[in-house]
Design an enzyme around this catalytic site. Sequence first.
Site, PDB file in Angstrom:
ATOM      1  N   GLU A   1     -27.915 119.218  86.212  1.00  0.00           N
ATOM      2  CA  GLU A   1     -26.592 119.425  86.806  1.00  0.00           C
ATOM      3  C   GLU A   1     -25.615 118.516  86.094  1.00  0.00           C
ATOM      4  O   GLU A   1     -25.978 117.445  85.607  1.00  0.00           O
ATOM      5  CB  GLU A   1     -26.601 119.153  88.300  1.00  0.00           C
ATOM      6  CG  GLU A   1     -26.700 117.710  88.671  1.00  0.00           C
ATOM      7  CD  GLU A   1     -26.666 117.493  90.165  1.00  0.00           C
ATOM      8  OE1 GLU A   1     -26.028 116.507  90.565  1.00  0.00           O
ATOM      9  OE2 GLU A   1     -27.267 118.264  90.919  1.00  0.00           O
TER      10      GLU A   1
ATOM     11  N   TYR B   1     -24.970 120.905  76.198  1.00  0.00           N
ATOM     12  CA  TYR B   1     -26.085 121.621  76.822  1.00  0.00           C
ATOM     13  C   TYR B   1     -26.085 123.106  76.431  1.00  0.00           C
ATOM     14  O   TYR B   1     -27.135 123.678  76.157  1.00  0.00           O
ATOM     15  CB  TYR B   1     -26.041 121.465  78.343  1.00  0.00           C
ATOM     16  CG  TYR B   1     -26.099 120.020  78.801  1.00  0.00           C
ATOM     17  CD1 TYR B   1     -26.911 119.084  78.167  1.00  0.00           C
ATOM     18  CD2 TYR B   1     -25.317 119.581  79.860  1.00  0.00           C
ATOM     19  CE1 TYR B   1     -26.952 117.758  78.583  1.00  0.00           C
ATOM     20  CE2 TYR B   1     -25.359 118.255  80.287  1.00  0.00           C
ATOM     21  CZ  TYR B   1     -26.176 117.358  79.644  1.00  0.00           C
ATOM     22  OH  TYR B   1     -26.219 116.052  80.055  1.00  0.00           O
TER      23      TYR B   1
END
Length: 149
Positions: free
Chosen positions: A107, A119
Amino acid sequence: MRPAIRAARAEDLPELVALDEVCFGSEAWSAGAWVDEFERLSEDRVILVADEGRVVGYAVLLVPPVLEDVVEVLRVAVTPAERRTGIGGQLMVMALDRCAGRTVLLEVAASNESAIGLYRGFGFGEISRRRGYYGGGEDAVIMRWREET
């Protein structure tokens, strides 16, 4: 000089605590929480550090022993002076190498565009959001990676 990415050692603990405070402020883990992470290293934790003679970055992973269980990237941080130098990418390469054949979740704060870009570059995709999860009502973006076979 490119940092060496290696497993954390007990003597790294003070530098990790200090770097966490710099990077996460009020959301930083306490020194006691870091000690707990180190106590779990042989069980299900992997802590990688980027070492340039001092710790300039780290990644913390929860790696359950059951291969079908997802791996969680709990924390990734790079000292502000070393951001955008590739250290975060080096840490992610080593972290994902340890997750071959497994699903990985993480997260990230919705406003952290540089981390989200990092990411995504590794193949993570958004799967959901936790609305108002962070202080100030900011959303947490939940991302998933699965190694392509």
